[in-house]
Structure formats: C-alpha cells, structure tokens
Write an enzyme that holds these catalytic residues in place. Structure first.
Site: not given
Ligand SMILES: [Zn+2]
Length: 428
Positions: A248, A291, A294, A297, A299-300, A352, A359, A362
């Site tokens: 992850h 991952r 998935k 996103d 934040c990654y 995201d 938010d 993020h």
């Molecule tokens: Zn995220």
C-alpha cells in the site's frame, strides 16, 4: 534551471491507446476503472476546448483562501475528524508553506490582546451536533474566530493543549496520546519553526510515550493497547501494514522514510520496490493508485511519487551510476497534468479524483505531490519541470519529512543543541 513542457501529454493523438483494456472480462473493478477514465477524459476535454490559448493554472489564490478559512471554521462534515485536529493543523500549514504563504506569526503585542484567561477558558467537549467545528476550539470562541484568522501562536497554544502530561499528542485537548497526531503535531510545530514552537514538545515525556508503545518484536502500537503497526515489505515489492498484507502506498512511504531516517534502506529490496511503485502510476490518468488494481487518487501523488526521491538517493548510495541527474523515475509531467486538470476544485481546495469533494487531506497531499513532480534534486543539481503557467511553481518539500527543507534544517540545528533525553527507568 526550469524546463518548459508542451504540448500536454494528454492531448497527443495516440493517448487513447493508454486506456484500460478489460480483455472481455468484465469485473466490478474493470467497470469502476472505465468509469473513472471517462470522468478524467471529461475533465481533460473541458480544458481542451481552449488549451491553445490557456495553460493549466494552479488556482493559488482560491486554495489559499480555502486553507485560511479552514483554520477558522470547518463544516459539519469534518466532525468525524474530531480526533485528528493536529492533522488538520499540519495539512493546512504545510499546504500554505508549499504555496509560499506561511501563516502570520503573532507579534508580541497581538499576543497580549488575548489574555491567558480567554485562551484557556474551559469549554465543553466539541458537540457533534454543533453547527461548525473549529480546528482550534476551545482556543478561540466563535466570535473571536469570526473576527480574526488564527496566527501561528494560536496553533502553538492549541497543540500544547493536545499534548498529554504523560507524553505524546492526542487528537484534541484531553484525548489519549496516539502516534499519528503526535507525528502531525511535531511536523506542524516544526513548520512554525520558532523557539516557542519547538519548546512545546516535551521530549523527555515523548520518549517515555514512545517506549511505552514499543513492542518486543521491534514494532510499535499506535497507542497504549492499540493496533500493532509493523510495515513489512512483501512479494509485490511494496510495504504492507502487517506481514502478508498487500502493499500500500501510504505504508510504503512511511516504511521507506523510516528506513531512511534509520540509515537502513539497504535492508529493503530496492529494485522490487522501484518496480512496484513505478507500476502504480496510471497510464491514462497520469496520477497514482495506492494499491494494485485500485483507482487513481490524488493523495497518492505524494505517498507514491514521494517514494521516488527516497529511492533515487538510496540507489545512488548503492553506487548505481545509471541514475538520471535531471529526472525522478516517474512521469513528472503526467502527474502534474492530472493534479492541475483533474484534482482542483473550482472554488479552492484539491481532491481525490473528478467528482469527489475537496478536503484538507487531499489538498495537502496533492500539493505535496505536485511539488515533488516539479523539483528534481537540490542545490547545483536542482532541475525544475513546471507544467503550465510559470506561477504554478510551488516551494520544494523535504522528501522524508514532507515539510519545507529549510524548516527541517532549522529544526535539526535547534534540537542538536539540546542533550538527548534519557529514560529515567531501566528500559531497552
Ligand atoms: Zn486519497
């Protein structure tokens, strides 16, 4: 040296070839992936209409206003983060420093306008039904917050109240100490970077707290009697939460950064880690997934792309001489395109993926990832790649601590002057 990039990768004629192919096996995952690609395509197309005239722009002013307002008051949807208020302080402070807009430091005269009595007025625990929750409550009452933006001194005083008398920081005043808000509070205080901020950290007690959660097998629990959090490299090459768990992005970044701090990077299979993380950048979208299998996103953008500077350095130490001297080992332009065109809320804040709401979490990690994608190396080796408008350039971030590099240097200089706290009781 800054490198200009054009035209955008997404608008190349053959970009559609990067789309996901389900090979006629339709699954829940494949349906979700196709839907996200469609949303991403729509976001890019909306921009394509006049891309000959306009470059992608980071909406700095809107993000700045969103962040400052967040320190003042939060909507009810944040009530679930009542135990994460030092995190909110860190996410907002770090976002502001990336934008080059550090929070005002409260001058001595301003401090005196808030008497200690007002600041420490006992107030009931935050009600989940309250119309607004305030990051800094009970530091400032509603009227005061509507009049003024909090200064860094207000945040220092709030974080001091989150510190437990027995060491470590809780998610809010009076809450049990926990490793995650402790990390966030220390980072936030180092961003503020004043002697007063550093002095809030009770290092003797913090050490006692850390030993109280250390387990015989070397792992740590997040709080006393809490979950064990091992971080373990698995067959995929990334790091999972516990042995046997899938790799992850968040765990992998924390695990790798911890190994860098311990100077033990060599204990990891760095090539397997490199293969795993570079495979997490999405071919069509340009952003990263957390991952395997998935969805992309925002934040990654930090948890995954932030691994590449750490890997670059670790492989350099191992003597790998084929490393680039100008680029990280991921597609820096593609990530910037994804963040700028798919992750910005039109009224400020980042998110995201298209269709999700903004938010502070993020916002912080999209901006952190954007900064990593813009800056390679440092000093004489600095090489910048800025997609879109020149004003999109963010301040650099430290690859291990994810706060400003000069704030890291300043904190190290400060704490090196102090003696290392000793455990009072006999402990290993
Ligand atoms: Zn995220």
């Amino acid at each position: 040296m800054a490198e200009r990039t054009a035209p955008l990768r997404f608008f190349r004629d053959d970009h559609f070839k990067e789309k996901f192919k389900d090979e006629n096996v339709v699954t829940v995952t494949s349906v979700d992936q196709v839907a996200v690609e469609l949303n991403v395509e729509e976001a890019y197309d909306a921009f394509r209409v006049d891309w000959h005239r306009v470059k992608p722009v980071l909406q700095r002013e809107k993000h700045f206003q969103y962040l400052k307002k967040g320190l003042r008051h939060l909507s009810e949807s944040y009530s679930c983060l009542d135990a994460s208020r030092p995190w909110l302080c860190y996410w907002i402070l770090h976002s502001l420093e990336l934008l080059g807009e550090p929070l005002d430091e409260c001058t001595a005269s301003q401090t005196s306008t808030h008497s200690a009595n007002e600041l420490h007025l006992p107030q009931p625990r935050l009600s989940m039904k309250s119309q607004h929750i305030y990051v800094l409550q009970p530091m400032l009452d509603e009227q005061k917050l509507s009049e003024t933006y909090p200064t860094s001194n207000h945040i220092c005083e709030f974080l001091a109240r989150c510190q437990n008398p027995n060491g470590g920081f809780g998610g809010g005043p009076g809450q049990e100490p926990h490793l995650a808000p402790t990390y966030a509070a220390v980072n936030a205080l180092c961003i503020i970077g004043t002697e007063e901020a550093y002095d809030i950290i009770n290092r003797e007690k913090l050490l006692e707290f850390l030993f109280s959660v250390k387990q015989p097998n070397g792992s740590f629990t997040m709080h006393v009697s809490g979950e064990v959090d091992v971080r373990c490299q698995n067959w995929e090459g990334g790091i999972g939460g516990v042995p046997g768990m899938e790799a992850h992005g968040g765990y992998t970044f924390c695990g790798m950064a911890a190994m860098v701090i311990l100077k033990k990077e060599w204990m990891l299979d760095l090539k397997a880690l490199l293969r795993w993380v570079t495979s997490r950048q999405m071919r069509f979208e340009g952003g990263f997934q957390g991952r395997c299998n998935k969805l992309v996103d925002g934040c990654y953008s930090f948890w995954q792309a932030g691994l590449l500077p750490l890997l670059h350095r670790a492989l350099h130490i191992e003597g790998k001489n084929t490393l680039s001297m100008t680029h990280w080992m991921f597609h820096q332009e593609a990530l910037q395109e994804y963040i700028l065109l798919c992750c910005q809320n039109s009224t400020g804040g980042l998110l995201d993926k298209p269709g999700k709401s903004r938010d502070f979490y993020h916002t912080c990690y999209c901006l952190s990832g954007l900064s990593v994608a813009q800056h390679f190396g440092g000093g004489e080796l600095l090489h910048e790649i800025i997609v879109g408008d020149e004003n999109n350039r963010l301040e650099p971030t430290h690859p291990v601590y994810n706060i400003g590099p000069e704030k890291v240097a300043q904190a190290i200089m400060h704490f090196l002057k102090l003696s290392v706290p000793q455990m009072k009781s006999d402990s290993n």
